[in-house]
Motif scaffolding. Sequence first.
Motif, PDB file in Angstrom:
ATOM      1  N   GLU A 206       0.880  -1.170   0.000  1.00  0.00           N
ATOM      2  CA  GLU A 206       0.000   0.000   0.000  1.00  0.00           C
ATOM      3  C   GLU A 206       0.918   1.221   0.000  1.00  0.00           C
ATOM      4  O   GLU A 206       2.142   1.064   0.118  1.00  0.00           O
TER       5      GLU A 206
ATOM      6  N   GLU B  72      -2.087 -12.456  -1.767  1.00  0.00           N
ATOM      7  CA  GLU B  72      -3.395 -12.929  -1.313  1.00  0.00           C
ATOM      8  C   GLU B  72      -3.840 -14.051  -2.231  1.00  0.00           C
ATOM      9  O   GLU B  72      -3.289 -14.239  -3.309  1.00  0.00           O
TER      10      GLU B  72
ATOM     11  N   TYR C 189      -4.679   3.195  11.883  1.00  0.00           N
ATOM     12  CA  TYR C 189      -5.864   4.047  11.932  1.00  0.00           C
ATOM     13  C   TYR C 189      -6.216   4.560  13.328  1.00  0.00           C
ATOM     14  O   TYR C 189      -6.015   3.875  14.324  1.00  0.00           O
TER      15      TYR C 189
END
Length: 526
Positions: free
Chosen positions: A183, A216, A365
């Motif tokens: 990311e 993944e 987060y």
Amino acid sequence: MGQRGTPGLHADSGLLVCFDGFAARHCPEMTEKGQFRAIKGTRDILPADSALWNWFEQTARDVFETYGFRDIRLPVFEETVLFARSIGEETDVVAKEMYTFEDRGNVHVGYPQTVEEIVRSNEAVQAAWQAGRIPRTFDNELRVGLIQNACDRVSEEGAPALLRFIAELHALDLGDSITLRPEATAGSVRAYIEHGMHTQPGNVKLYYIGPMFRRERPQKGRYRQFYQVGAEVLGPSDAPAIDAEMLEMLLVFFDRVGLTKTTLYINSIGCHECRPKYVERLREELRKVKEQLGADSQRRIETNTLRVLDSKLPHEQAIIEKLPRISEHLCDACREHFAKLKEELKLRNIAYQENWRLVRGLDYYTRTTFEVTAAGLGSQNAVCGGGRYDGLVELLGGPAGIKGIGFAIGTDRAILSLQESGKLPALRGFEVFIAWMGAKAYPVAVAIARKLRARGFSVELPPEEMKFKKSLGLANKLGARYALIIGEDEAASGTYTLKRLVDAQQRKFSEGELLEHLASERGQGR
Ligand code: HAM
């Protein structure tokens, strides 16, 4: 054994292997005919689709720039520890999905043989260790000590100490651990700190477009190389209006590209003050029902408690519904921030649904988290995820008090959803096919092709002469809008015959008229 570089069939396993002259390696992506295929989870975006991708990405640029965001181009790989520290060691992304490799650089350790060479090599190793040029791992620390020891004993012991010295020298882990970015938030924050962007006035608004990599299990909408369009705001303010404006920009973009069947989910997961207390409460409750949970959730109770809320297992749903909710445990500042965000969304007419289970899979987060789902995607229906990460800049060694928020859109999924909806834009295809015939016509064709291209038309000029019938057939097959016919007659009279292929309408033009006519047809979207 097969020839070097030739594929062959492995006798025992039946698997296709590739002999590279040194060792037989599995080449699962090779077909039985020996052709290469893209690696599982990666794919080619072919020209038939890339026009749509380019338009999607260009629209993002256009919209984001109207909100004051500027493009940042980040490296595709970074130090592994950057991702481990920001995304979190216990997350699926870091624990299972990263493509990590050792970058050995140009380090050659050689084979010292004489006592003098050993002493010199040892001095080099000890100096490099002191200077931090050898990665400070536990194993390396041990080896640097053993190298010193072998060096000290080589005059006395001879060959055994020499062999120990060489073995330990070659076992040193001299490479940097590098990871293909899973990311781009971590890289954006690293760049923000590295370039001192906190000294810029106001908040810094960045966007990026590019590939990300996660190992993944591939399925529809889930790839190992996938693409994101992301945006980040970094700076001293954490005003809820920043969150709301970011969501407004995201939805304006989705609207602009025609991705309308979407749902925005929002949540607040609290801050470093209130969340740990909530997580402790949640863990206590989860321990009580541990036996009723699946293996993944059982493990997550201790390692990544919040992620239990993400579970999709049908039999866990009723249990999760009864768990304590973060909204009841937010501190005053977080509760106020979330309430203000909702007011800001209302002010902007942004529809949303609150989802107390939206915890997201990355550790950085704080407070606001959000996700957007789209229709037509099955289980992988999240087209965008994001949220606040107020402590991340400091965690990565940057100045204190810098806040951050961002999102990333999964381009592969957004495009899939658009394709499923059938609402694709009419993108400009290939426009003019020049059907020329005759030696005199050719120079005229070359010249007009260049003039048309200079005006931005997409032109196909056949490299070899063809009969008109064949030329026009090919123009049709290629989906050209017009055929520009240039024969000996046209070349002699300085005229051009333009045929609109959709209705076979045909007209003669001078050069000036032709250029004007095509420009006006284009202006009218024809
Ligand atoms: P994320 O939720 O991990 O967030 O990914 C964002 C989006 O990328 C997902 O919603 C999905 O559309 C797409 N995506 C993720 N993994 C795959 C995959 N294997 N195949 C296809 N698409 C995928 C982030 O990456 C955060 N960095 C977002 C962010 C930015 N938060 C703050 N700033």
